[in-house]
Write a protein that holds these residues in place. Structure first.
Motif, PDB file in Angstrom:
ATOM      1  N   ARG A 124       0.848  -1.194   0.000  1.00  0.00           N
ATOM      2  CA  ARG A 124       0.000   0.000   0.000  1.00  0.00           C
ATOM      3  C   ARG A 124       0.885   1.246   0.000  1.00  0.00           C
ATOM      4  N   PHE A 161      -6.652  -2.277  -7.403  1.00  0.00           N
ATOM      5  CA  PHE A 161      -6.252  -1.847  -6.059  1.00  0.00           C
ATOM      6  C   PHE A 161      -6.559  -0.368  -5.807  1.00  0.00           C
ATOM      7  N   ASP A 203     -10.038   0.007  -1.837  1.00  0.00           N
ATOM      8  CA  ASP A 203      -9.376  -0.910  -0.896  1.00  0.00           C
ATOM      9  C   ASP A 203     -10.248  -1.072   0.349  1.00  0.00           C
TER      10      ASP A 203
END
Length: 422
Positions: free
Chosen positions: A124, A258, A261
């Motif tokens: 992340r 992504f 999230d």
């Protein structure tokens, strides 16, 4: 630029010597390639047309290069995944392959999961501990083993956290001048809408509708608002709204990239809790992107501006702060081999922002507060959960914007976000 060591480097230190293939996955711009390049002896960057063509013509190339072999943006040549899997079957020696990807397996590709051969790690944007190296004084891993010392002092206050949210956790964006950073975030959002989904084989008939939905989703940050409520917010004056099927497609593919999230609802195993909501909590890849989509800067956030779906009395800055906390906690929990969820009862009587669960099913409950002090009403839900879960709940935590980390007389740990680390 000097390399900024990531929390995921710790996982790679532990795993790479004994694991033949590791896939580092995450949104574009989070730093996957920079991290993998530091460990690779050979590199195939598949966004390079020449290397893309070479690998497409000869998949066995990956087995002839000096390991570790980095295959960057592997999803651009989907068959390479199965070729790596077969190579691991033939020779499971540790440290052979690193794959980086900014999308889950393309929906059009019929690929083996790679289970047992290729380990997936999610990267992340920068957590707070990565943004401020050596500032953390409280370890998430030690909290999860019930061995943490809770102390330390932070110099950050609410305005500092607001600025940090807007700076972004994308390594290539955060140190730019303010206007350049805003332009880059705008470009990031535009590329998602105009190119990324199309490049993944998704037809977007109305980019404007997708942009409106993404903006509405951003305004729902840190809430579990229903998807129909998000759709209504995206199209408030339109009778002809996108269908649920269309919106589900948006969501599915944005998750595959992504970009969204969400935090799943937590459901305990072998526990008496019932009537728990199952709706995920909404988060974008980076709260800076959410703030930019909604169109709020530092002054507006500090003044409490912004439509949001959080409870009455909360602010959009509070929602973004919770998203920043969530981003960091998920990064730290992954290193500790723990999973993260959120808890809310169906009638809304009890809600806990984050639950971290160990593989042994012991848990930590976390409440997030955008304020420097903690009072008794802030920990009511934590004590309720402790009464339900007994010894399985090994700690209770409030993450806030205060100056000191400490334990209250009732045992609840109060930890400023800047002091929490892996």
């Amino acid at each position: 630029m000097d390399y900024l060591r990531r929390v995921l480097d710790q996982e790679l230190d532990e795993l790479l010597p004994g694991v033949a293939a590791i896939a580092i996955e995450g949104a574009k711009g989070v730093g996957k390639t920079a991290t993998a390049l530091r460990r690779a002896q050979s590199t195939l960057r598949l966004d390079d047309p020449a290397r893309h063509s070479a690998l497409t013509a000869d998949l066995d190339l990956v087995t002839r290069l000096e390991p570790p072999v980095l295959i960057d943006e592997w999803q651009l040549v989907p068959p390479v995944w199965d070729r790596v899997r077969r190579a691991v079957d033939d020779d499971p020696t540790g440290g052979r392959f690193l794959l980086t990807g900014s999308a889950h397996t393309p929906s059009s590709a019929r690929l083996h999961s790679g289970a047992g051969r290729i380990i997936r790690l999610h990267m992340r944007p920068l957590s707070m501990a990565e943004r401020f190296p050596n500032s953390a004084t409280v370890s998430t891993t030690e909290l999860l083993s019930a061995e943490a010392q809770v102390d330390g002092r932070s110099e950050l206050a609410v305005p500092d956290y607001a600025r940090e949210i807007l700076r972004s956790g994308f390594p290539g964006i955060r140190d730019l001048p303010d206007r350049a950073r805003r332009a880059q975030l705008d470009s990031y959002a535009e590329r998602i809408v105009e190119h990324e989904l199309a490049d993944s084989g998704v037809t977007i008939r109305s980019p404007e509708a997708l942009r409106a939905w993404l903006t509405a989703y951003a305004s729902a940050t840190s809430s579990d608002a229903s998807y129909s409520a998000v759709l209504d917010a995206a199209t408030p004056a339109e009778a002809d709204k996108p269908s649920r099927q269309t919106v589900s497609r948006y969501r599915e593919h944005l998750a595959r990239l992504f970009v969204v999230d969400p935090v799943p609802a937590w459901t305990p195993t072998f526990a008496p809790l019932k009537r728990l909501a199952k709706t995920p909590k909404h988060h974008l890849v980076d709260p800076a992107l959410a703030a930019r989509l909604v169109g709020l800067g530092e002054r507006a956030l500090l003044q409490g501006d912004g439509h949001h779906f959080k409870a009455e009395g909360s602010t959009f800055l509070g929602a973004l702060f919770e998203s920043l906390v969530t981003q960091s906690v998920r990064t730290y929990a992954q290193t500790a081999e723990a999973r993260v969820g959120h808890l809310r009862t169906r009638n809304g009587d009890h809600e806990i922002d984050l639950i971290i669960e160990n593989p042994d099913m012991s848990i930590i409950g976390i409440e997030v507060k955008l304020k420097p002090s903690v009072v008794d009403r802030d920990v009511v839900h934590l004590h309720w959960l402790k009464a339900q879960m007994g010894s399985r709940m090994i700690d209770q935590v409030v993450i806030n914007t205060g100056e000191y980390a400490y334990r209250r007389p009732d045992g609840v740990a109060v930890i400023p976000l800047a002091l929490l680390g892996p």
